[in-house]
Write a protein that holds these residues in place. Structure first.
Motif, PDB file in Angstrom:
ATOM      1  N   ALA A  60     -49.539 -51.327  18.400  1.00 35.49           N
ATOM      2  CA  ALA A  60     -48.371 -52.402  16.966  1.00 35.49           C
ATOM      3  C   ALA A  60     -48.761 -53.941  16.850  1.00 35.49           C
ATOM      4  O   ALA A  60     -48.482 -54.664  15.941  1.00 35.49           O
ATOM      5  CB  ALA A  60     -47.227 -51.732  17.746  1.00 35.49           C
ATOM      6  N   SER A  66     -45.222 -52.754  12.028  1.00 35.29           N
ATOM      7  CA  SER A  66     -43.814 -52.610  12.780  1.00 35.29           C
ATOM      8  C   SER A  66     -43.653 -51.595  13.903  1.00 35.29           C
ATOM      9  O   SER A  66     -44.745 -50.156  13.359  1.00 35.29           O
ATOM     10  CB  SER A  66     -42.920 -52.814  11.717  1.00 35.29           C
ATOM     11  OG  SER A  66     -43.246 -51.719  10.955  1.00 35.29           O
ATOM     12  N   GLY A  68     -41.345 -49.207  15.974  1.00 38.02           N
ATOM     13  CA  GLY A  68     -40.161 -48.686  16.184  1.00 38.02           C
ATOM     14  C   GLY A  68     -39.862 -47.736  17.460  1.00 38.02           C
ATOM     15  O   GLY A  68     -41.074 -46.899  18.006  1.00 38.02           O
ATOM     16  N   ASN A 103     -40.958 -47.289  10.425  1.00 36.64           N
ATOM     17  CA  ASN A 103     -41.701 -48.239  10.653  1.00 36.64           C
ATOM     18  C   ASN A 103     -43.674 -48.123  11.058  1.00 36.64           C
ATOM     19  O   ASN A 103     -43.193 -46.406  10.643  1.00 36.64           O
ATOM     20  CB  ASN A 103     -41.727 -48.400  12.651  1.00 36.64           C
ATOM     21  CG  ASN A 103     -40.064 -49.367  12.109  1.00 36.64           C
ATOM     22  OD1 ASN A 103     -40.368 -50.835  11.910  1.00 36.64           O
ATOM     23  ND2 ASN A 103     -39.214 -48.885  13.214  1.00 36.64           N
ATOM     24  N   ASN A 104     -43.769 -48.841  11.030  1.00 45.34           N
ATOM     25  CA  ASN A 104     -45.289 -48.017  11.248  1.00 45.34           C
ATOM     26  C   ASN A 104     -45.775 -46.850  12.096  1.00 45.34           C
ATOM     27  O   ASN A 104     -46.852 -46.320  12.104  1.00 45.34           O
ATOM     28  CB  ASN A 104     -46.074 -49.065  11.078  1.00 45.34           C
ATOM     29  CG  ASN A 104     -46.232 -50.206   9.458  1.00 45.34           C
ATOM     30  OD1 ASN A 104     -46.175 -51.340   9.659  1.00 45.34           O
ATOM     31  ND2 ASN A 104     -46.259 -49.221   8.588  1.00 45.34           N
ATOM     32  N   GLN A 205     -53.097 -54.774   8.576  1.00 49.83           N
ATOM     33  CA  GLN A 205     -52.159 -53.475   7.653  1.00 49.83           C
ATOM     34  C   GLN A 205     -53.071 -53.276   6.162  1.00 49.83           C
ATOM     35  O   GLN A 205     -54.108 -52.396   6.476  1.00 49.83           O
ATOM     36  CB  GLN A 205     -51.153 -53.863   6.179  1.00 49.83           C
ATOM     37  CG  GLN A 205     -50.129 -52.338   6.654  1.00 49.83           C
ATOM     38  CD  GLN A 205     -48.624 -52.354   5.908  1.00 49.83           C
ATOM     39  OE1 GLN A 205     -47.618 -53.410   6.760  1.00 49.83           O
ATOM     40  NE2 GLN A 205     -48.263 -51.419   5.766  1.00 49.83           N
TER      41      GLN A 205
END
Lengths: 314, 641
Positions: A60, A66, A68, A103-104, A205
């Motif tokens: 990440a 992002s 999570g 989140n990503n 991204q």
């Protein structure tokens, strides 16, 4: 940049990670990036303390995505993941508080500890890439990838993922103990958790989204397609296997092979790509005869099947 | 996976070679060159997978070639044009694309070529080639059946093995049938063309007694009596001696036992014959006058030169005979004159009168003979098959009144008069004349050529052959050798040639001989030593190497591979010897090899090669050159070490 040079970014990223941060974890890193680039999810099945979380965090951090995290327990509710509507007294209406899944990169730690209801909610979100809470559908962000982990040794009070759910993970792999010298170095240097926050992203991204499109257009020749198909068919008739690979497994294997080829700097799939990713992509989907086998044992069975099928060299 | 087309093409070439190799030494230069060119052109085009030579070109080439050799064909030179045409047709077909239809044509032509090679030389090699071809054709037929269903069918190795096994089993299973069809069934003793002969009406023809005056008319039968394989002789010499009749009983000449011994002295030109008689009820063996020796088991030989077969009747036999053509056969022992002068009681006085007169006029036997001959020549006798005198006094009537009759009358009358005049004599039954079949090199003698003549013993000269029928006033017409060179006769001779070959090679050829032949072939094969193969047995070598090549081609058909496959094989071999990596049969991917080896050049090879192959395109010339260079460099690097 042409597709053939764009992949250089990722190749460099992989090199940086495995050189500077995650020594001895090249395989799992590569598989993670393959999952990321082919838009799949990864399940890491190994003992605690081997760096499952670190891999997810590092990935990440270096991609600037992002992150999570959900620590699964048996009382975890679906809303704990997806988020829920909370009444906002100031505005006088309910407003949606997105959960960690928005989140990503989402780490679902010890996914087999969650109740089946929660598991299925998570997996639905993984598949659909959207969450419906109280009638409102919320789309999950751009690159979305789940990093699930599972502890194979501790089976009490767990809800093992059913085969149908396992099929949703593109890749399932273990990490394994690092080699002796590396492990000593890691122990001496302490963890790298602190350095992670200092990492500068190497890819954006946009890079990831472009790379996904590039991966999709990696050329898959009929010969390699035949090879993939022969592999799937072979698992269906093996005497150790009760249920062979599904069509989805084939689709995923092709996807992962494309990503693997992309990461090897090629714009076409070689049989080697299939062979190198097949165990990670397929082993967890096999339903074995004669009771449960661990992922690694299934991997051995699949490896022998793969070795039986000649590579298309001409 | 192996392409059926490829295997079928390889088999077709192998079958073609099976037909070409045995025939090749016997061909003239032009067909040889055409064959070689056709074979090479075919191989070249097949390896390129594009066919410059179109079917219409092949067909238009064949027509003038056919016309040319059709003009060349003659009875004197029947084989070479046919064989050359066959060879050229095969070459032309080999040069073109191997469609199912053309492949089948190649098989047939190759079979014909092999068969025609047996016209030149029937060695055990022929059997070997035939056996090989049998197997190859069986496998090829199966594959062609597949190919005709789907042209680009692929077979896995296991399936291919199954097909090959089935193909090999078929000829093996048909072996018992072959045994039934070849050695057993043909011995049916039925002539092939018998129906073409007119039905026999009993008949003039050879019989074991001479009895003139039984029937007023005698029909003629063209039924075959025998064939005699021999060099062509003068037509006047063609007296085929059969039986000897030494005693007149009433009106009938018969053969009685107690024949006095005589020792003929052989002299003159000897002629060898191979005689194939038609089955008959007679045991007498015929040979050209006068037989000195006949070779046959179960033979009875009489002192007067009559040979009789003592084996079972009604079977087809054949025998070798050696004859001496001297008109007279000297005898050194004093002759038992009484035996050959015997006459029965009751000879009509007119006959005894005439005979006595001749006996008085002639001072010795030779003069009496000449006198009698003159009597016949001047007596205006006519040769006839109808209006014959009959009854007990038939002979008397013939001599003095009717003066017309057939050979039995002439000979009988002549002999009676000779004996009456005191000259020892006997009647000889046999055949006279014969149609020479140039195609087969044999005389064809039919029953209507049956004949009776007289042998008279003259002191100091021996037995003289006298044919009283030739004294007839119309003898010229009857005995004209050119009497029937008609179209029908020629047709008959041609058909008879087939029949003759059938009898000769299939029916008369008895099982023992066949067995002996096979045994000899086996023995010869057994006695091969390696030095002998290189020295004299090049056909053995050719067959073995053909078989080996075939196996090799089936196992690893590099010859017909695309260059991608070729260079990959070389690469894998090089990697194997260089780095000890066994990556055959698709066990390892190229990148895996490159990674394991860690050699830059190997990596480059993997990248270039895979870049073409896994993008589904052929290697460009440039890439191909680079890959070959890499292989060379790898080789040099090893040598440098």
């Amino acid at each position: 940049m042409s597709p053939s040079t764009r992949n250089q970014v990722f190749i460099e990223m992989l090199e940086t990670l495995s050189r500077d941060y995650l020594q001895g974890k090249e395989d799992v890193l590569r598989l993670s990036v393959i999952a990321l680039l082919s838009g799949g999810h990864i399940l890491i099945e190994d003992l605690p303390g081997l760096g499952k979380t670190t891999v997810a965090l590092t990935l990440a951090a270096i991609t600037g995505l992002s992150f999570g995290r959900v620590q699964c327990t048996s009382d975890l509710l679906p809303s704990d993941i997806t988020g829920l509507s909370v009444f906002n007294r100031d505005e006088g209406q309910f407003s949606f508080q997105p959960g960690p899944i928005f989140n990503n990169i989402v780490l679902l730690d010890e996914i087999n500890r969650a109740m089946p209801r929660t598991q299925s909610a998570m997996l639905e979100a993984m598949e659909e890439r959207r969450v419906t809470v109280e009638g409102v559908t919320h789309h999950l962000p751009g690159p979305f990838m789940v990093f699930a982990t599972q502890n194979p040794s501790d089976q009490s009070g767990t809800f093992p993922l059913p085969e149908s759910q396992l099929d949703r993970f593109l890749i399932c792999t273990d990490i394994g103990y690092p080699p002796r010298a590396l492990e000593r170095g890691i122990i001496a240097g302490g963890g790298i958790r602190e350095r992670i926050s200092d990492m500068t992203p190497l890819v954006t991204q946009d890079d990831i989204m472009t790379a996904r499109r590039d991966v999709h257009s990696v050329y898959l020749s009929d010969k390699v397609l035949d090879y993939i198909h022969a592999l799937i068919i072979a698992t269906r008739s093996d005497e150790l296997i009760q249920t062979g690979l599904s069509t989805r497994a084939g689709i995923n294997l092709a996807q992962a092979s494309r990503a693997s080829a992309y990461l090897a700097g090629r714009d076409y799939v070689a049989p080697d790509d299939v062979r190198n990713t097949a165990v990670a992509v397929c082993a967890h989907r096999l339903v074995m005869r004669g009771g449960e086998l661990s992922a690694s044992e299934r991997g051995i069975v699949l490896r022998t099947i793969i070795d039986r099928i000649p590579l298309p060299l001409v | 996976m192996v392409s059926i087309r490829l295997i079928a093409a390889i088999l077709t070439y192998a079958i073609g070679l099976c037909g070409i190799l045995p025939l090749f030494p016997w061909l003239t230069t032009v067909p040889r060159l055409v064959l070689a060119a056709g074979l090479l052109a075919g191989l070249w085009q097949d390896s390129r997978k594009s066919w410059l030579i179109k079917p219409w070109m092949q067909n238009s080439v064949i027509v003038p070639v056919f016309l040319y050799y059709a003009v060349q064909f003659s009875r004197a030179n029947p084989i070479q044009p046919v064989v050359s045409l066959l060879a050229i047709m095969l070459a032309v077909r080999l040069a073109g694309e191997k469609t199912v239809r053309h492949s089948l044509q190649i098989h047939v032509l190759a079979l014909f070529c092999l068969a025609s090679s047996s016209l030149f030389d029937l060695s055990p090699m022929f059997l070997l080639y035939l056996g090989l071809m049998l197997f190859l054709v069986a496998i090829a037929l199966i594959l062609l059946a597949f190919q005709s269903q789907e042209n680009s069918m692929l077979l896995s190795r296991a399936e291919l093995r199954k097909v090959l096994l089935a193909g090999c089993l078929m000829p093996l299973l048909s072996l018992p049938l072959l045994l039934v069809f070849f050695p057993i069934l043909p011995r049916t003793q039925l002539p092939l063309w018998n129906f073409l002969s007119s039905p026999a009406v009993r008949t003039s023809g050879y019989s074991d007694k001479v009895e003139p005056g039984v029937q007023p008319n005698v029909g003629e039968s063209r039924a075959l009596a025998f064939r005699a394989e021999m060099a062509r002789q003068q037509q006047q010499q063609l007296y085929w001696r059969g039986s000897v009749f030494n005693r007149l009983q009433e009106n009938r000449w018969v053969r009685v036992e107690g024949i006095p011994s005589e020792q003929p002295v052989s002299g003159g030109v000897s002629i060898d014959q191979l005689i194939y008689p038609e089955p008959s009820v007679s045991r007498v063996l015929i040979a050209l006058d006068r037989p000195a020796d006949i070779r046959l088991t179960r033979l009875k030989r009489s002192p007067d030169g009559v040979f009789e077969y003592t084996g079972p009747l009604g079977r087809r036999i054949n025998y070798q005979a050696r004859s001496v053509t001297a008109g007279a056969v000297a005898a050194n022992a004093p002759l038992n004159r009484r035996f050959y002068l015997h006459l029965p009681e009751g000879i009509p006085p007119r006959i005894t009168g005439l005979a006595g007169e001749i006996g008085r006029l002639g001072r010795n036997d030779l003069e009496r003979l000449t006198l009698l001959e003159t009597h016949f020549r001047n007596g205006n006798y006519r040769y006839s098959m109808s209006g014959l005198p009959t009854g007990e006094r038939a002979l008397e009537q013939f001599i003095f009144d009717g003066k017309q009759g057939h050979c039995e009358f002439f000979a009988s009358a002549f002999a009676v008069l000779l004996r009456g005049a005191g000259v020892p004599c006997r009647l000889v039954g046999g055949y006279v004349g014969g149609d020479y079949n140039q195609l087969g090199g044999y005389y064809l003698v039919s029953e209507d050529m049956a004949h009776v003549w007289v042998e008279a013993f003259i002191e100091g000269r021996g037995w003289l052959r006298i044919d009283p029928s030739s004294f007839a006033s119309n003898a010229g017409e009857v005995w004209n050798p050119e009497k029937s060179r008609s179209l029908m006769l020629r047709l008959r001779l041609s058909l008879d040639y087939l029949n003759y070959q059938w009898n000769r090679t299939v029916i008369v050829y008895d099982f023992e001989q066949q067995f002996e032949f096979v045994r000899r072939a086996g023995k010869r094969l057994h006695g091969i030593n390696p030095a002998g193969i290189i020295g004299s047995g090049w056909p053995y070598l050719a067959a073995i190497s053909l078989f080996g090549t075939l196996l090799y081609m089936i196992r690893n058909t590099t010859l017909f591979r695309r260059r991608e496959e070729r260079i990959l094989r070389r690469f894998l071999k090089r990697v194997g010897t260089e780095f000890g990596i066994d990556a055959g049969q698709g066990r390892m991917g190229l990148f895996e090899i490159a990674e394991r080896v860690g050699n830059e050049r190997v990596g480059e090879f993997a990248a270039i090669y895979s870049g073409a192959v896994y993008r589904d395109r052929r290697l460009t010339d440039q890439e191909y050159r680079r890959l070959r260079q890499i292989l060379r460099e790898l080789n040099q690097a090893r040598k440098a070490l």
